[in-house]
Design an enzyme around this catalytic site. Structure first.
Site, PDB file in Angstrom:
ATOM      1  CD  GLU A  55      73.962  38.391 -61.283  1.00  0.00           C
ATOM      2  OE1 GLU A  55      74.019  39.780 -61.049  1.00  0.00           O
ATOM      3  OE2 GLU A  55      74.668  37.989 -62.104  1.00  0.00           O
ATOM      4  NE  ARG A 278      74.957  27.681 -72.134  1.00  0.00           N
ATOM      5  CZ  ARG A 278      74.280  28.063 -73.449  1.00  0.00           C
ATOM      6  NH1 ARG A 278      72.939  28.024 -73.325  1.00  0.00           N
ATOM      7  NH2 ARG A 278      74.956  28.042 -74.479  1.00  0.00           N
ATOM      8  CE  LYS A 288      69.546  34.478 -65.053  1.00  0.00           C
ATOM      9  NZ  LYS A 288      70.309  34.925 -64.037  1.00  0.00           N
TER      10      LYS A 288
END
Length: 584
Positions: A55, A278, A288
């Site tokens: 994204e 992850r 983020k």
């Protein structure tokens, strides 16, 4: 399988033959029909298709580099293709600068997308799919606020259905059209999927498919004011792009039910979804939200601060694409929810890559004056040094290139390389001891001057011009006045340590939660001004790599100029934790 010595040509395998290599939790409604499989094979030639779908709401980090390495790498290995797809469904958070930066960093890391696509290019198709779901009584327009939906879901299986869940199909169609035409304010209406609010998985509790956002989209412009959610968009675009393997990190594992539910209701192709662990790296953060806080609250200088593990930060610190990719490949993929890696492992992979592309130079960071007493004050000698040692020739690195180093009677060494008194384990310079100035001549310390506090100010040495003395230990880097009476070039050096003092920021030694900002390392950046280098370093271009002998690998900073050269230390030449990092 096969006979001994034979190799499987994986590029000849069909995508469905590879499913056993990437199989996640089974979902009853995740099956494709024979006709769907046949049609899909005809469209794709039976080859693997993957995608890297960021994204564009921020700058990529090392975790994204690992996702790229896997998705592009596995497609290439199995003779398939990989999309770069922008999952751009939230105009409030997304910007053109992020899109451009992502494309640049994909290219920097050496990946070649088969196609670059945008989910926003399919907004009309997605809208049409939403209408189809309303017509089949699988979606409805809801006027519960976001807070009301959130509070209701806290009741879990005891939650009440939305008051608008069973409204007539025609009414939902009309209301959805009114949403699209801007009749409602943000938050006054959403389109929700009619799933199963009694299901064990919260992602099946009538999730939101569309919401109203009055903001221009960075790619699609101002045509739309209703935008699909990630959960609605992602699986449909995977299907439209004929993705065979939709690979994501383990936090998305509980979305398998909703992913396949939606594709099943639309009767379109269902890709194989596979999740992997992850990546986290010790003594740093990849969230983020936390990265944004560090930047916005000025704990770091920006998204490309060399202490951050953003790809921009890694690049400005001096990591090469080869080093980053080698680290990602070394980490591999697993089904662990989170994979923690020691920072030293990243350094180790970066060091191996830099060793092959970093010409050797000498820089003195904390200069101490050394006078060669048996050299005329007006005399100047020149020594020729190779960019790379002979030992790298077998790795394909040419050792023929060379640079010249001047030597006058005034030389500068590192202050730590001289002691007034020292034991036998100290290999630096002390009174009466002989050391070798790298690439030049052996010198013996005769005496030294000191200030009122006893701190050495000048060291006086005799040079062994006849080369009679053998030095087995004690090789010092140095920089000389380029001409008699002229000082060396001054440069600035940025030295970096880990950004956090804790291995897992946000946790104390007992595993209890703490404010991660309290664990910031106050010594994560040390700026050394007034360092000395040879004059040729003034011409070092931003983006260049060097190995400063005995000091580490350095990168010419983006802000460096010929008048104010700036070098960032990427890493030291070795780490005491390297062995431990390899084992881990």
């Amino acid at each position: 399988g096969g006979e001994a010595g034979s190799e499987l040509d994986v590029s000849k395998l069909l995508a469905e033959d590879l499913l056993s290599l990437f199989s996640g939790r089974e979902i009853p409604w995740a099956k494709n029909t024979e006709d769907e499989i046949k049609a899909h094979r005809e469209r794709t030639g039976g080859l693997m298709r993957t995608r890297f779908p960021p994204e564009p709401n921020g700058y990529l980090h090392i975790g994204h580099a690992k996702a790229m390495n896997f998705n592009f790498g596995v497609a290439k290995r199995f003779g398939g293709v990989c999309y770069l797809r922008f999952d751009d469904t939230n105009p409030e958070a997304e910007k053109k600068e992020y899109i451009d930066n992502i494309i640049e960093n994909v290219k920097f890391l050496g990946h070649e997308p088969w196609k670059i696509t945008y989910s926003s290019d399919s907004f009309q198709k997605l809208y049409d799919f939403a209408v189809r779901l309303i017509n089949s009584d699988r979606a409805f327009v809801c006027h519960m606020t976001g807070e009301q939906i959130k509070e209701n879901k806290k009741l879990k299986k005891e939650q009440k259905p939305s008051p608008w869940r069973d409204r007539p199909i025609a009414e939902s169609l009309r209301e959805f059209d009114r949403m699209r035409r801007g009749f409602y304010a943000e938050g006054e209406a959403t389109l929700r999927l009619k799933m199963d609010i009694t299901h064990d998985n919260p992602n099946m509790w009538d999730i939101v498919a569309y919401r109203i956002i009055y903001k221009e989209h960075p790619h699609a412009g101002d045509r739309w004011c209703v935008y699909p959610t990630y959960d609605f968009t992602h699986c449909i675009i995977d299907s439209l792009e004929d993705i065979t393997h939709s690979c994501c990190t383990m936090e998305f594992e509980n979305r398998r039910e909703s992913y396949y539910w939606l594709l099943d209701e639309l009767s379109i192709f269902k890709p194989n979804v596979w999740e992997y662990g992850r990546l986290n790296i010790e003594s740093n953060v990849l969230s983020k939200r936390k990265l944004k806080q560090l930047v916005m609250d000025n704990h770091v200088s920006g998204w490309d601060d060399p202490r951050l593990l953003t790809i921009n930060g890694l690049r400005r610190r001096g990591f090469t694409a080869e080093g980053i990719n080698a680290f990602c490949a070394a980490m591999g993929v697993s089904r662990s929810i989170v994979v923690w890696a020691p920072y030293e492992r990243l350094e180790q992979c970066g060091r191996q890559a830099l060793n092959l592309v970093s010409p050797r130079r000498m820089v003195v960071m904390d200069p101490l004056k050394l006078v060669i007493t048996n050299m005329d004050a007006k005399e100047r000698k020149v020594f020729t040094c190779r960019d790379f040692p002979e030992t790298l020739r077998e790795l394909g690195v040419s050792s023929e290139r060379a640079f010249e180093v001047p030597l006058t009677s005034v030389v500068y060494i590192e202050r730590k390389d001289f002691r007034a008194k020292a034991n036998k384990k100290y290999f630096g310079l002390t009174p009466g001891k002989t050391v070798r100035l790298l690439h030049a001549v052996a010198v013996t310390c005769d005496r030294f001057d000191a200030d009122a506090k006893g701190r050495p100010t000048v060291v006086y040495c005799t040079a062994d011009w006849a080369r009679e003395k053998v030095v087995k230990k004690g090789f010092l880097h140095w920089v000389s006045n380029p001409e008699p009476g002229k000082k060396p070039l001054e440069v600035t050096v940025n030295l970096y340590e880990k950004l956090f003092t804790a291995e897992r920021p946000g946790q104390d030694d007992d595993g209890e939660k703490v404010d991660y900002l309290t664990q910031l390392n106050p010594r994560s950046l040390t700026v050394r001004r007034g360092c000395y280098a040879n004059a040729d370093m003034a011409s070092a271009k931003p983006g260049g790599h060097f190995q400063f002998e005995r000091l580490g690998f350095f990168y010419v900073d983006d802000a460096s100029t010929s008048k104010k050269p700036i070098f960032n230390r990427t890493m030291e030449l070795s780490s005491s934790r390297d062995a431990k990092a390899v084992q881990r």
